[in-house]
Design an enzyme around this catalytic site. Structure first.
Site, PDB file in Angstrom:
ATOM      1  N   SER A 328       0.811  -1.221   0.000  1.00 23.45           N
ATOM      2  CA  SER A 328       0.000   0.000   0.000  1.00 23.45           C
ATOM      3  C   SER A 328       0.845   1.272   0.000  1.00 23.45           C
ATOM      4  O   SER A 328       0.583   2.201  -0.773  1.00 23.45           O
ATOM      5  CB  SER A 328      -0.963  -0.008   1.189  1.00 23.45           C
ATOM      6  OG  SER A 328      -0.251  -0.088   2.399  1.00 23.45           O
ATOM      7  N   ASP A 329       1.888   1.328   0.835  1.00 25.03           N
ATOM      8  CA  ASP A 329       2.639   2.591   0.893  1.00 25.03           C
ATOM      9  C   ASP A 329       3.479   2.825  -0.367  1.00 25.03           C
ATOM     10  O   ASP A 329       3.662   3.962  -0.797  1.00 25.03           O
ATOM     11  CB  ASP A 329       3.477   2.718   2.175  1.00 25.03           C
ATOM     12  CG  ASP A 329       4.322   1.509   2.459  1.00 25.03           C
ATOM     13  OD1 ASP A 329       4.318   0.581   1.639  1.00 25.03           O
ATOM     14  OD2 ASP A 329       4.986   1.492   3.510  1.00 25.03           O
ATOM     15  N   CYS A 330       3.930   1.738  -1.011  1.00 22.06           N
ATOM     16  CA  CYS A 330       4.686   1.917  -2.257  1.00 22.06           C
ATOM     17  C   CYS A 330       3.767   2.427  -3.355  1.00 22.06           C
ATOM     18  O   CYS A 330       4.153   3.297  -4.152  1.00 22.06           O
ATOM     19  CB  CYS A 330       5.309   0.600  -2.699  1.00 22.06           C
ATOM     20  SG  CYS A 330       6.443  -0.060  -1.482  1.00 22.06           S
TER      21      CYS A 330
END
Ligand SMILES: *[C@@H]1O[C@H](CO)[C@@H](O)[C@H](O)[C@H]1NC(C)=O
Ligand SMILES: *[C@@H]1O[C@H](CO)[C@@H](O)[C@H](O)[C@H]1NC(C)=O
Ligand SMILES: *[C@@H]1O[C@H](CO)[C@@H](O)[C@H](O)[C@H]1NC(C)=O
Length: 485
Positions: A328-330
């Site tokens: 998700s953060d990438c």
């Protein structure tokens, strides 16, 4: 601004032709053993220069206490030490070398029972080297050890995540069942497991989710389909993607690099500082955007239903798109970088709106009922599943966990509370002061705190400026972290 310019002076020296910035993604010390032992079991030799450089790396990373831990900054454990001792023997070091004798002495002091790989009872050839290693690492003859009696017998230095009593009971039950396993059931189980191995290989371009499973999957494919098979050859071809030549020798890294993660932050910084608009930097930014354009994952993995995968269409990966896992953060940082670069006057808008929407849609599917986001998938089970965590060296791995997003004000308060007196923050993964400071500052700026209106931000900026190195970059070493303590 001077610091930012200096920083980019550093980066411009090391941008790769295709636009990304390559970097070492090392740290764990249980990856080389998987590679070396796995290759040995399958009868494949590493190249002589690889062996020499891996030996150099492992010897450099050996701790003065006499062994290796789970990662380069950790004290030695029996697991880390035995695995790396065996690797060095396979790589060609003689047991008579002083360093090997010392390590052996350390191992014997710990009086270990070894964990072992289970499953389909596939065995590598029993060579003279294997027999020699058996006699070197155990203090009693190998044939007299009843391994099934030792499943719950772990040295205290190795047990980061203690067994739950239910796991201990289950281990005994399973050890007993092993003697009377029901063949049709066993066959069915193996078939189901093998299918998942194949799905994972094909979904990830034979890289799998990480280097530990990569080597295990590779041995599975070798055992089932042989060295001539297409699958095995595909695996073999991807080994070099995990190797990184550092100044301390050849290491195996956590994935095929951290390309997206690095390029996303560099691009955002270039745009935010205005450096991206300067004529001399435009080629570099165009290349970065081109890389980001090609790096977006355009489809869900082939076997995404069958392999219980979260969808990935629209995501940006952690390293390269071939591996295909959504993080998700990438995905979020990749999209931010594209938006930033595409906001410049001179860049092509190659990543069209529909593709950005794909990414936003994907991120929305990753929000959990409690409002939080996890990393690879939704939270799919109860935290009681941790009772069955057999890893011993990792906690909180059986299900996903969410990270706070709703309680914004409390989160900001927390960020303030944990700032260190020198202005920095401590990252929980490895040794990460400048790294954690970067994220903390981003959070504070989202809450409206800037250099102009927040003492805490000013202190942090001073910390960062003070730690910039002569070549313009920022680094982080274990020794540097000691200075902080
Ligand atoms: C691994 O990373 C390198 C550098 O970014 C890239 O050239 C290569 O294609 C990648 N390999 C895979 C299998 O993704
Ligand atoms: C970016 O621009 C600055 C200022 O013009 C210059 O000093 C620097 O060398 C440029 N960077 C690259 C990669 O050309
Ligand atoms: C910070 O304050 C300085 C001087 O008061 C001003 O020139 C600058 O624009 C301010 N910067 C921001 C980001 O508010």
């Amino acid at each position: 601004m001077h610091a930012a310019r200096n920083g980019f002076e550093f980066y411009k020296q090391i941008q790769a032709d295709d636009g990304h910035w390559a970097g070492a993604y090392g740290g764990p010390l249980f990856l080389i053993p998987g590679l070396v032992i796995g290759m040995y079991v399958m009868g494949i030799s590493l190249r002589p220069e690889q062996k020499i450089e891996m030996i150099r790396y492992l010897l450099r990373k050996r701790r003065k206490e006499g062994g290796w831990g789970l990662h380069t900054a950790a004290p030695p454990t029996t697991f880390g030490t035995v695995m790396n001792y065996v690797s060095l023997r396979i790589l060609g070091l003689s047991p008579d070398m002083p360093v090997m004798a010392e390590t052996r002495a350390w191992i014997h002091k710990m009086d270990i029972p070894l964990g072992y790989l289970y499953g389909r009872k596939f065995k590598g050839p029993l060579t003279p080297l294997v027999e020699a290693i058996r006699s070197e690492i155990y203090i009693q003859p190998y044939d007299t050890i009843d391994f099934s009696q030792h499943r719950n017998n772990i040295h205290p230095v190795d047990i980061y995540n203690p067994h739950h009593p239910i796991l201990d009971v289950l281990n005994s039950v399973l050890a007993t069942y092993e003697h009377c396993a029901f063949p049709p059931l066993r066959r069915k189980g193996l078939e189901a497991a093998y299918k998942l191995v194949v799905y994972e290989d094909e979904n990830t371009g034979y890289q799998t989710v990480g280097p530990v499973s990569k080597m295990l999957n590779m041995v599975c494919r070798f055992a089932e389909e042989g060295a001539e098979s297409e699958a095995f050859q595909q695996h073999l071809g991807k080994i070099d993607d995990f190797l990184w030549m550092s100044e301390e020798g050849l290491m195996m890294t956590g994935t095929n690099g951290s390309q997206l993660w690095d390029i996303a932050f560099i691009s955002q910084a270039l745009v935010e500082t205005g450096l991206a608009e300067e004529e001399a930097n435009q080629t570099s930014c165009l290349k970065a955007l081109d890389w980001l354009d090609k790096a977006q994952i355009r489809d869900d993995p082939k076997w995404y239903n069958e392999a219980y995968r979260h969808r990935s269409k629209g995501a940006w990966p952690f390293s390269t798109p071939e591996q295909s896992y959504t993080v998700s953060d990438c995905a979020g940082e990749g999209m931010k970088a594209v938006l930033a670069l595409q906001s410049l006057s001179y860049t092509p808008k190659a990543v069209v709106e529909q593709r950005l929407k794909d990414c936003a849609d994907l991120l929305l599917t990753m929000q959990n009922p409690n409002g939080g986001f996890a990393s690879y998938e939704l939270v799919r089970g109860s935290c009681k599943l941790e009772w069955l965590n057999t890893a011993e060296v990792f906690g909180d791995i059986m299900i996903e966990y969410t990270y706070p997003d709703r309680t914004l004000r409390k989160a900001i308060q927390y960020v303030h509370n944990v700032q260190k007196p020198d202005g920095s923050w401590h990252g929980s993964w490895g040794i990460c002061f400048t790294y954690a400071t970067m994220f903390a500052l981003e959070s504070l700026s989202l809450a409206g705190e800037t250099y102009n209106n927040s003492a805490s931000v000013r202190k942090a900026c001073e910390f960062l400026v003070k730690h910039q190195m002569e070549d313009g970059g920022w680094g982080e070493t274990y020794m540097a972290s000691l200075l902080h303590l």
